[in-house]
Design a protein around this motif. Structure first.
Motif, PDB file in Angstrom:
ATOM      1  N   ASP A  29       0.814  -1.218   0.000  1.00  0.00           N
ATOM      2  CA  ASP A  29       0.000   0.000   0.000  1.00  0.00           C
ATOM      3  C   ASP A  29       0.842   1.261   0.000  1.00  0.00           C
ATOM      4  O   ASP A  29       0.325   2.360   0.182  1.00  0.00           O
ATOM      5  CB  ASP A  29      -0.936   0.017   1.205  1.00  0.00           C
ATOM      6  CG  ASP A  29      -0.180  -0.134   2.513  1.00  0.00           C
ATOM      7  OD1 ASP A  29       1.040  -0.356   2.461  1.00  0.00           O
ATOM      8  OD2 ASP A  29      -0.816  -0.036   3.585  1.00  0.00           O
ATOM      9  N   SER A  30       2.151   1.137  -0.167  1.00  0.00           N
ATOM     10  CA  SER A  30       3.032   2.306  -0.223  1.00  0.00           C
ATOM     11  C   SER A  30       4.268   1.925  -1.021  1.00  0.00           C
ATOM     12  O   SER A  30       4.511   0.753  -1.324  1.00  0.00           O
ATOM     13  CB  SER A  30       3.412   2.777   1.183  1.00  0.00           C
ATOM     14  OG  SER A  30       4.124   1.761   1.868  1.00  0.00           O
ATOM     15  N   GLY A  31       5.080   2.940  -1.333  1.00  0.00           N
ATOM     16  CA  GLY A  31       6.294   2.713  -2.094  1.00  0.00           C
ATOM     17  C   GLY A  31       7.478   2.424  -1.191  1.00  0.00           C
ATOM     18  O   GLY A  31       7.336   2.213   0.029  1.00  0.00           O
ATOM     19  N   PRO A  32       8.689   2.409  -1.754  1.00  0.00           N
ATOM     20  CA  PRO A  32       9.895   2.176  -0.936  1.00  0.00           C
ATOM     21  C   PRO A  32      10.083   3.226   0.143  1.00  0.00           C
ATOM     22  O   PRO A  32      10.608   2.924   1.222  1.00  0.00           O
ATOM     23  CB  PRO A  32      11.022   2.214  -1.971  1.00  0.00           C
ATOM     24  CG  PRO A  32      10.369   1.945  -3.274  1.00  0.00           C
ATOM     25  CD  PRO A  32       8.988   2.512  -3.188  1.00  0.00           C
ATOM     26  N   GLY A  33       9.672   4.438  -0.125  1.00  0.00           N
ATOM     27  CA  GLY A  33       9.797   5.477   0.906  1.00  0.00           C
ATOM     28  C   GLY A  33       8.986   5.154   2.149  1.00  0.00           C
ATOM     29  O   GLY A  33       9.443   5.359   3.281  1.00  0.00           O
ATOM     30  N   GLY A  34       7.767   4.652   1.946  1.00  0.00           N
ATOM     31  CA  GLY A  34       6.959   4.277   3.105  1.00  0.00           C
ATOM     32  C   GLY A  34       7.579   3.146   3.896  1.00  0.00           C
ATOM     33  O   GLY A  34       7.512   3.130   5.134  1.00  0.00           O
TER      34      GLY A  34
END
Length: 525
Positions: A29-34
Motif C-alpha cells: 500500500d506504499s512505495g519504498p519510501g513508506g
C-alpha cells in the motif's frame, strides 16, 4: 565513528527486513519510501520512543507506545559492542583511552544518528514523539555504552568514585549488598520463568483459538511471517505480563479491564492477535488460575536461599536484613520491567495495555519479603548448626567428648591402615625434623608442634606428673614442644623415648611439624 556505525547497523538491519517483506507482499500500500519510514519508526520504537499514528479510521491521532522488548536487544548489543571496541587497544603498546572519553565519544556518534532518524521518521505514517525520543534514545544508549566500557575494563566491582562520601563507599563495600543484588536478581528470574510457564500453558490450553487467530489475520506467507516475527518480539513482554498475573495485580487490557487470577471480565475491543487469544476465559477465577500463585512462592524461596552467606560469624539479623534487601531489589526489577513492557496501543479503550508498574513492584516485594526472610534465617541456622562427630568409646557406640568438649573419633578408624599412609605423608613433607615414632597416629595440626615425649593412659597420677609440656585431653596425654633443635643428639631422643618422664629439649626457631596423639587401645573383650 563507532557510535554512528552501531546506530547505522541497527537501522540497516530493520530496513532490510522491512524492504524484504514489502517486496514479497502481493498488495503493497506504499512505495519504498513508506517502507523506509516504517523501518525508521521501528528503530525508534526499539529504544522505547512513543510513536504517533495519524492515519486512523476515527481521524484522531493514536499513540503506539508498547515496545517489543526483544527488539530492544538490537540497539543494546550494537552499542555495547561499539563501546567495548573503543575501550580496547589495537596494539600492545597503544594507550587505552579513559572510560569517560570512550563513553562520551560513542554517545555523540550514536545520538547524532538518532536525531537524524527522528527527523526523517516525522514524514512517515508513524512519527516519533519528540519529547519521548529526547530521553528514551539517550537513556538506552548511555546504559548500553556504560555496560560495554565496564565489560572492557574487566567488570570491576570497585572502588567507587572518590567524589562519593566515605560512608557511602564503605557501606557499599559490605557483602550484604552484593548478596542482596544476587538474591533479588534470582527472584526476578524465577518470576520471569514462572511467567513464561504461565503463558506457555495458556497457549497450549487455547491452542485452537491461537491457531485460528493466526490464520485469520492474513492469507499470504509474507504477512504471516511478519505476524510471527511480531509475536516472537513480544514474548519477553508476555513473560512480564505472566509474572504480573501470577503476583496478583494482573495486567490491563484496555481502560477499566484487568485480567487477574481472581477473574477476567472480558474485553470486547481487543485486537485479533495470537498472544491475546490465550487469555483466560471470562468469569471468576478457578483453581487452575489460582495455581499461578505458586510462582511468587518459589520466587520468595529463591530470594531467601541466595541471601544466606556461607559464614558462621554472620548474625541472624544480618541474614534477615540481606533477605529483605533482596526482596527490595526484586520489587524494583519487576517494577522496571513492567513499565518497559506496557504502553498504549491506541486511544480511548486501547490507551492502557500491560501491567501497572507500581502495583507489580509492590506485589513482588511483598511476596518475596514475607517468604524470603524466614527462609533465609532457617537456612542460616541449618548451615551453622553444631557439627556432630561419629561415636567413640565403648561398644554401645555412644559419643565420648574430650576434656575440652571436642567430640573425638572412634579409634577403630585407625585400624584401617589410613593412619600409616597419612603419617608417612607428614614425615615426607617435614623431612628429618619429625622423629620416626611408629604406631602413633597423627591428627591434623592446629598449631605447629611435635610430640617427643612418652605418652600413655591418663589417670590422676599421670595428669599430675605430665609436666608443663603435657596436654591432658580426656583419656589421652600428649607431651609437646613448640620447636625442635636442629642439632639434637639422637641419643637424647632415644633416652627420652625410653625414660619415664618428658625430655627437656633446647628451643629453636619454630619449624613446621605435626601433633602426634597416642593410640588408645580398645579394652579387652
Amino acid at each position: 565513528m563507532g557510535g554512528a556505525v552501531a546506530a547505522g547497523l541497527g537501522l540497516g538491519f530493520l530496513a532490510v527486513l522491512v524492504i524484504v517483506l514489502w517486496i514479497s507482499s502481493p498488495y503493497p500500500d506504499s512505495g519504498p519510501g513508506g517502507a523506509l519510514h516504517l523501518a525508521a519508526g521501528l528503530w525508534l520504537l526499539a529504544h522505547g520512543t512513543e510513536l504517533v499514528r495519524y492515519d486512523t479510521l476515527s481521524g484522531l491521532p493514536a499513540p503506539v507506545g508498547m515496545t517489543p522488548l526483544l527488539l530492544v536487544a538490537l540497539p543494546v548489543l550494537l552499542m555495547r559492542r561499539a563501546a567495548r571496541l573503543g575501550s580496547a587497544a589495537e596494539e600492545d603498546d597503544e594507550e587505552v583511552l579513559p572510560a569517560g572519553a570512550v563513553l562520551s565519544a560513542v554517545l555523540c556518534g550514536y545520538l547524532a544518528v538518532g536525531a537524524l532518524v527522528t527527523v526523517y521518521a516525522a514524514g512517515g505514517p508513524m512519527s516519533a514523539d519528540p519529547i519521548s525520543a529526547a530521553w528514551h534514545i539517550p537513556l538506552v544508549a548511555v546504559l548500553a555504552a556504560a555496560g560495554g566500557v565496564w565489560g572492557a575494563r574487566g567488570r570491576p566491582l570497585g572502588p567507587l568514585p572518590s567524589w562519593l562520601p566515605g560512608g557511602v563507599r564503605k557501606a557499599a563495600a559490605r557483602p550484604r549488598y552484593a548478596l542482596a543484588l544476587r538474591a533479588g536478581a534470582g527472584g526476578a528470574l524465577v518470576l520471569l520463568g514462572g511467567g513464561a510457564l504461565v503463558v506457555g500453558a495458556s497457549l497450549a490450553w487455547h491452542g485452537a483459538e491461537v491457531q485460528a487467530s493466526f490464520l485469520s489475520l492474513t492469507g499470504v506467507w509474507s504477512g504471516r511471517f511478519a505476524v510471527l516475527l511480531l509475536a516472537l518480539a513480544l514474548i519477553p513482554n508476555a513473560m512480564v505480563w505472566g509474572a504480573a498475573y501470577a503476583l496478583g495485580p494482573g495486567f490491563a487490557l484496555g481502560a477499566g479491564v484487568t485480567a487477574t487470577p481472581l477473574g477476567f471480565p472480558g474485553a470486547p475491543a481487543l485486537p485479533r492477535f495470537p498472544l491475546l487469544a490465550a487469555l483466560p476465559a471470562e468469569g471468576p477465577g478457578t483453581p487452575l488460575t489460582w495455581a499461578a500463585a505458586g510462582v511468587p512462592v518459589v520466587a520468595g524461596l529463591a530470594v531467601g536461599w541466595f541471601a544466606v552467606r556461607r559464614a558462621r560469624e554472620v548474625s541472624y539479623g544480618e541474614t534477615a536484613l540481606t533477605a529483605a534487601l533482596g526482596a527490595v531489589v526484586c520489587g524494583l526489577a519487576m517494577a522496571g520491567l513492567s513499565a518497559a513492557s506496557a504502553g498504549p496501543l491506541g486511544s480511548r479503550r486501547l490507551s492502557e495495555f500491560g501491567p501497572v508498574w507500581w502495583t507489580t513492584g509492590v506485589a513482588a516485594f511483598a511476596w518475596t519479603a514475607v517468604l524470603a526472610v524466614p527462609v533465609a534465617v532457617a537456612v542460616h541456622a541449618w548451615r551453622t548448626r553444631p557439627a556432630i562427630g561419629p561415636a567413640v568409646g565403648g561398644a554401645d557406640g555412644d559419643a565420648e567428648a574430650d576434656g575440652d568438649g571436642v567430640v573425638g573419633v572412634d579409634d577403630r578408624w585407625h585400624d584401617s591402615g589410613v593412619r600409616e599412609i597419612r603419617w608417612a605423608a607428614l614425615r615426607k613433607a617435614a623431612g628429618a625434623l619429625v622423629p620416626d615414632m611408629a604406631g602413633s597416629p597423627p591428627e591434623p595440626p592446629a598449631v605447629p608442634v611435635v610430640a617427643v615425649g612418652p605418652v600413655g593412659p591418663v589417670g590422676p597420677e599421670a595428669g599430675a606428673g605430665a609436666g608443663a609440656g603435657a596436654v591432658v585431653r580426656g583419656r589421652r596425654a600428649v607431651t609437646v614442644v613448640s620447636a625442635l633443635d636442629l642439632d639434637l643428639d639422637p641419643g637424647l631422643l632415644a633416652a627420652g623415648a625410653a625414660g619415664p618422664g618428658p625430655v627437656s629439649v633446647p628451643l629453636a626457631p619454630p619449624v613446621v611439624g605435626a601433633r602426634v596423639l597416642a593410640r588408645r587401645k580398645p579394652p579387652p573383650e
